[in-house]
Design a protein around this motif. Structure first.
Motif, PDB file in Angstrom:
ATOM      1  N   GLU A 233      15.196   7.692  18.780  1.00 55.62           N
ATOM      2  CA  GLU A 233      13.850   8.261  18.912  1.00 55.62           C
ATOM      3  C   GLU A 233      13.298   8.693  17.540  1.00 55.62           C
ATOM      4  N   LEU A 234      14.181   9.322  16.762  1.00 55.12           N
ATOM      5  CA  LEU A 234      13.758   9.742  15.416  1.00 55.12           C
ATOM      6  C   LEU A 234      13.461   8.519  14.546  1.00 55.12           C
ATOM      7  N   ALA A 235      14.282   7.480  14.709  1.00 53.93           N
ATOM      8  CA  ALA A 235      14.095   6.261  13.904  1.00 53.93           C
ATOM      9  C   ALA A 235      12.699   5.690  14.172  1.00 53.93           C
ATOM     10  N   SER A 236      12.316   5.576  15.449  1.00 53.99           N
ATOM     11  CA  SER A 236      11.000   5.013  15.785  1.00 53.99           C
ATOM     12  C   SER A 236       9.880   5.846  15.169  1.00 53.99           C
ATOM     13  N   ARG A 237       9.991   7.150  15.298  1.00 57.05           N
ATOM     14  CA  ARG A 237       8.941   8.020  14.751  1.00 57.05           C
ATOM     15  C   ARG A 237       8.816   7.857  13.242  1.00 57.05           C
ATOM     16  N   MET A 238       9.964   7.794  12.578  1.00 53.38           N
ATOM     17  CA  MET A 238       9.908   7.679  11.114  1.00 53.38           C
ATOM     18  C   MET A 238       9.414   6.300  10.670  1.00 53.38           C
ATOM     19  N   HIS A 239       9.735   5.255  11.457  1.00 50.43           N
ATOM     20  CA  HIS A 239       9.184   3.931  11.146  1.00 50.43           C
ATOM     21  C   HIS A 239       7.664   3.984  11.238  1.00 50.43           C
ATOM     22  N   SER A 240       7.151   4.655  12.284  1.00 50.63           N
ATOM     23  CA  SER A 240       5.693   4.737  12.483  1.00 50.63           C
ATOM     24  C   SER A 240       5.018   5.396  11.280  1.00 50.63           C
ATOM     25  N   GLU A 241       5.673   6.444  10.761  1.00 53.31           N
ATOM     26  CA  GLU A 241       5.084   7.143   9.601  1.00 53.31           C
ATOM     27  C   GLU A 241       5.150   6.281   8.342  1.00 53.31           C
ATOM     28  N   ALA A 242       6.240   5.527   8.203  1.00 56.85           N
ATOM     29  CA  ALA A 242       6.485   4.833   6.926  1.00 56.85           C
ATOM     30  C   ALA A 242       5.841   3.449   6.827  1.00 56.85           C
ATOM     31  N   ILE A 243       5.607   2.805   7.972  1.00 53.50           N
ATOM     32  CA  ILE A 243       5.290   1.372   7.923  1.00 53.50           C
ATOM     33  C   ILE A 243       4.064   1.036   7.052  1.00 53.50           C
ATOM     34  N   THR A 244       2.961   1.784   7.221  1.00 52.94           N
ATOM     35  CA  THR A 244       1.755   1.433   6.453  1.00 52.94           C
ATOM     36  C   THR A 244       1.973   1.623   4.946  1.00 52.94           C
ATOM     37  N   PRO A 245       2.425   2.806   4.501  1.00 51.35           N
ATOM     38  CA  PRO A 245       2.642   2.933   3.047  1.00 51.35           C
ATOM     39  C   PRO A 245       3.677   1.957   2.487  1.00 51.35           C
ATOM     40  N   VAL A 246       4.699   1.637   3.255  1.00 52.97           N
ATOM     41  CA  VAL A 246       5.737   0.723   2.754  1.00 52.97           C
ATOM     42  C   VAL A 246       5.156  -0.684   2.568  1.00 52.97           C
ATOM     43  N   VAL A 247       4.352  -1.143   3.536  1.00 55.10           N
ATOM     44  CA  VAL A 247       3.747  -2.482   3.405  1.00 55.10           C
ATOM     45  C   VAL A 247       2.752  -2.484   2.239  1.00 55.10           C
ATOM     46  N   GLU A 248       1.948  -1.429   2.144  1.00 53.79           N
ATOM     47  CA  GLU A 248       0.969  -1.361   1.037  1.00 53.79           C
ATOM     48  C   GLU A 248       1.678  -1.423  -0.310  1.00 53.79           C
ATOM     49  N   LYS A 249       2.792  -0.691  -0.410  1.00 54.50           N
ATOM     50  CA  LYS A 249       3.544  -0.655  -1.667  1.00 54.50           C
ATOM     51  C   LYS A 249       4.127  -2.036  -1.995  1.00 54.50           C
ATOM     52  N   ALA A 250       4.628  -2.716  -0.956  1.00 62.02           N
ATOM     53  CA  ALA A 250       5.230  -4.044  -1.187  1.00 62.02           C
ATOM     54  C   ALA A 250       4.179  -5.029  -1.694  1.00 62.02           C
ATOM     55  N   VAL A 251       2.995  -4.997  -1.111  1.00 59.80           N
ATOM     56  CA  VAL A 251       1.924  -5.919  -1.546  1.00 59.80           C
ATOM     57  C   VAL A 251       1.504  -5.556  -2.969  1.00 59.80           C
ATOM     58  N   HIS A 252       1.363  -4.254  -3.227  1.00 61.44           N
ATOM     59  CA  HIS A 252       0.938  -3.796  -4.555  1.00 61.44           C
ATOM     60  C   HIS A 252       1.978  -4.193  -5.611  1.00 61.44           C
ATOM     61  N   GLN A 253       3.252  -3.911  -5.324  1.00 64.75           N
ATOM     62  CA  GLN A 253       4.306  -4.201  -6.319  1.00 64.75           C
ATOM     63  C   GLN A 253       4.473  -5.693  -6.563  1.00 64.75           C
ATOM     64  N   ALA A 254       4.099  -6.506  -5.583  1.00 68.31           N
ATOM     65  CA  ALA A 254       4.216  -7.965  -5.755  1.00 68.31           C
ATOM     66  C   ALA A 254       3.139  -8.474  -6.708  1.00 68.31           C
ATOM     67  N   GLY A 255       2.151  -7.633  -6.955  1.00 74.83           N
ATOM     68  CA  GLY A 255       1.072  -8.032  -7.863  1.00 74.83           C
ATOM     69  C   GLY A 255       0.176  -9.093  -7.250  1.00 74.83           C
ATOM     70  N   ILE A 256       0.050  -9.082  -5.946  1.00 77.10           N
ATOM     71  CA  ILE A 256      -0.801 -10.065  -5.264  1.00 77.10           C
ATOM     72  C   ILE A 256      -1.867  -9.326  -4.447  1.00 77.10           C
ATOM     73  N   ALA A 257      -2.858 -10.072  -4.008  1.00 78.76           N
ATOM     74  CA  ALA A 257      -3.835  -9.505  -3.081  1.00 78.76           C
ATOM     75  C   ALA A 257      -3.397  -9.894  -1.672  1.00 78.76           C
ATOM     76  N   VAL A 258      -3.825  -9.143  -0.681  1.00 79.87           N
ATOM     77  CA  VAL A 258      -3.458  -9.467   0.707  1.00 79.87           C
ATOM     78  C   VAL A 258      -3.880 -10.895   1.044  1.00 79.87           C
ATOM     79  N   THR A 259      -4.978 -11.333   0.439  1.00 76.36           N
ATOM     80  CA  THR A 259      -5.472 -12.693   0.723  1.00 76.36           C
ATOM     81  C   THR A 259      -4.554 -13.773   0.157  1.00 76.36           C
ATOM     82  N   ASP A 260      -3.619 -13.399  -0.729  1.00 75.39           N
ATOM     83  CA  ASP A 260      -2.663 -14.384  -1.256  1.00 75.39           C
ATOM     84  C   ASP A 260      -1.532 -14.678  -0.271  1.00 75.39           C
ATOM     85  N   LEU A 261      -1.404 -13.856   0.758  1.00 80.35           N
ATOM     86  CA  LEU A 261      -0.308 -14.055   1.716  1.00 80.35           C
ATOM     87  C   LEU A 261      -0.586 -15.245   2.619  1.00 80.35           C
ATOM     88  N   GLN A 262       0.455 -16.027   2.854  1.00 82.03           N
ATOM     89  CA  GLN A 262       0.273 -17.201   3.724  1.00 82.03           C
ATOM     90  C   GLN A 262       1.030 -17.095   5.039  1.00 82.03           C
TER      91      GLN A 262
END
Ligand code: KG4
Ligand code: ZN
Length: 332
Positions: free
Chosen positions: A45-74
């Motif tokens: 239960e705690l795992a699900s809650r913490m995933h919910s909190e983390a998912i958006t910032p973690v994805v944003e960080k991954a896209v940012h660190q890759a040095g790409i724009a979201v539109t570059d994803l295929q």
């Protein structure tokens, strides 16, 4: 082709971007281990809650660190199972929405196949065919891998996974969670080998595993010989680790011989165990078998391996729709 990978099957929220040459452009992991450690294991239960909190910032960080724009994803790849359903739902549903909003193909990735694909994210990857071991907190599976998309299950644990046994024995010794690294560290502090625990090899010719007998043998030993200090703990940790490593090596070498393979690739959390890697490499060298292991950063759960597996699935048209659901275990 850049693929966004998302992993949330257990206690790591992870996102990564991998390109078509299997280069990792970014790999972000938000570990929940400090929270679960207080309870001695993962609290779903705690795992699900913490995933919910983390998912958006973690994805944003991954896209940012890759040095790409979201539109570059295929394409988008997310772990669909096996794992904790409540945890999987967070990452997989996020991926569904992300892919739908941007009209990108979506791959629903098998977590175990993703672990095998962690072997392809290095300069030194095995050629096909090879024997693959996925050894983690939830699984101990041996596969014959004949192509990027062909995994034939040769054997699996009939009870506890090897990583689970490490975690449980660590608990018995009061070494905390997760147990694998703690046992390995403790075992490395001494070299007295005066305890021998049983090795369960099951029937001749079987590539299955059983670690529950070993776990009970350790519990019995501790009951009869209470551990008084760190030296006692280290002797038990070392004897336990040696038994697990012996069985893993024996089965892997047997599987390689049986399928006439000259390459073995190990992956999953327990493949971070350097004593295991050294033992397997040593024992196979004389037999002309090469051992491949991911770098430490890719042994445990991560999203780069999910993106790598997803890239192959998307390339081959193995995509899924919004009606697909997660799965807790692989149906056989
Ligand atoms: O692959 P993973 O991160 O998550 C699952 O998919 O289960 O594997 C976690 C498991 C845990 O049981 C942990 O104790 C074990 O991998 N582990 C180790 C080591 N590092 C992690 N086991 C033995 N030795 C290690 N150094
Ligand atoms: Zn895993």
């Amino acid at each position: 082709m850049c693929i966004l990978g998302i992993e949330s099957s257990c206690d790591e929220t992870a996102a990564a971007v991998v390109d078509k040459e299997m280069r990792i452009l970014s790999s972000v992991i938000a570990s929940q281990v400090d929270v679960h450690r207080q309870y001695g294991g993962v609290v779903p239960e705690l795992a699900s809650r913490m995933h919910s909190e983390a998912i958006t910032p973690v994805v944003e960080k991954a896209v940012h660190q890759a040095g790409i724009a979201v539109t570059d994803l295929q394409g988008v790849a997310a772990t669909r199972g096996p794992g904790l359903v409540g945890a999987l739902l967070v990452g997989f549903n996020f991926a569904k929405a992300f892919a739908w909003a941007r009209e990108l193909p979506l791959a629903g990735v098998n977590h175990l196949e993703a672990h095998i694909h962690s072997l392809f994210l290095t300069d030194c990857a095995p050629d096909f065919p090879f024997i693959a071991l996925v050894v983690s907190g939830g699984h101990t599976n041996i596969y014959h891998v004949s192509a990027e998309n062909r995994f034939e299950l040769m054997g699996q644990t009939r009870d506890d996974a090897a990583g689970e046994a490490f975690d449980k024995v660590a608990k018995m010794l009061g070494l905390g969670y997760p147990g694998g690294p703690a046992i390995e560290e403790m075992a490395n502090t001494q070299n007295i080998n005066d305890i021998r625990f049983p090795r369960s090899l099951l029937e001749k010719g079987s590539f299955d595993f059983s670690f529950s007998g070993l776990k009970s043998a350790v519990a019995r030993h501790i009951l009869e010989n209470p551990v008084k200090d760190d030296a006692d703990k280290a002797r038990v940790a070392s004897a336990f680790q040696a038994a697990v490593i012996d069985v893993l090596c024996e089965k892997l070498i047997g599987a390689a011989k049986f399928r006439n393979c000259r390459q073995i690739g190990i992956s999953g959390g327990v493949s971070a165990n350097q004593t295991f890697v050294a033992a397997l490499t040593g024992r196979t060298a004389k037999k002309n078998i090469r051992v491949f292991a991911p770098p430490l950063s890719l042994c445990g759960d991560n999203a780069a391996m999910v993106a790598a597996r997803g890239a192959v699935m998307i390339r081959d048209g193995q995509t899924c729709g919004l009606d697909h659901d997660v799965f807790s275990r692989v149906l056989t």
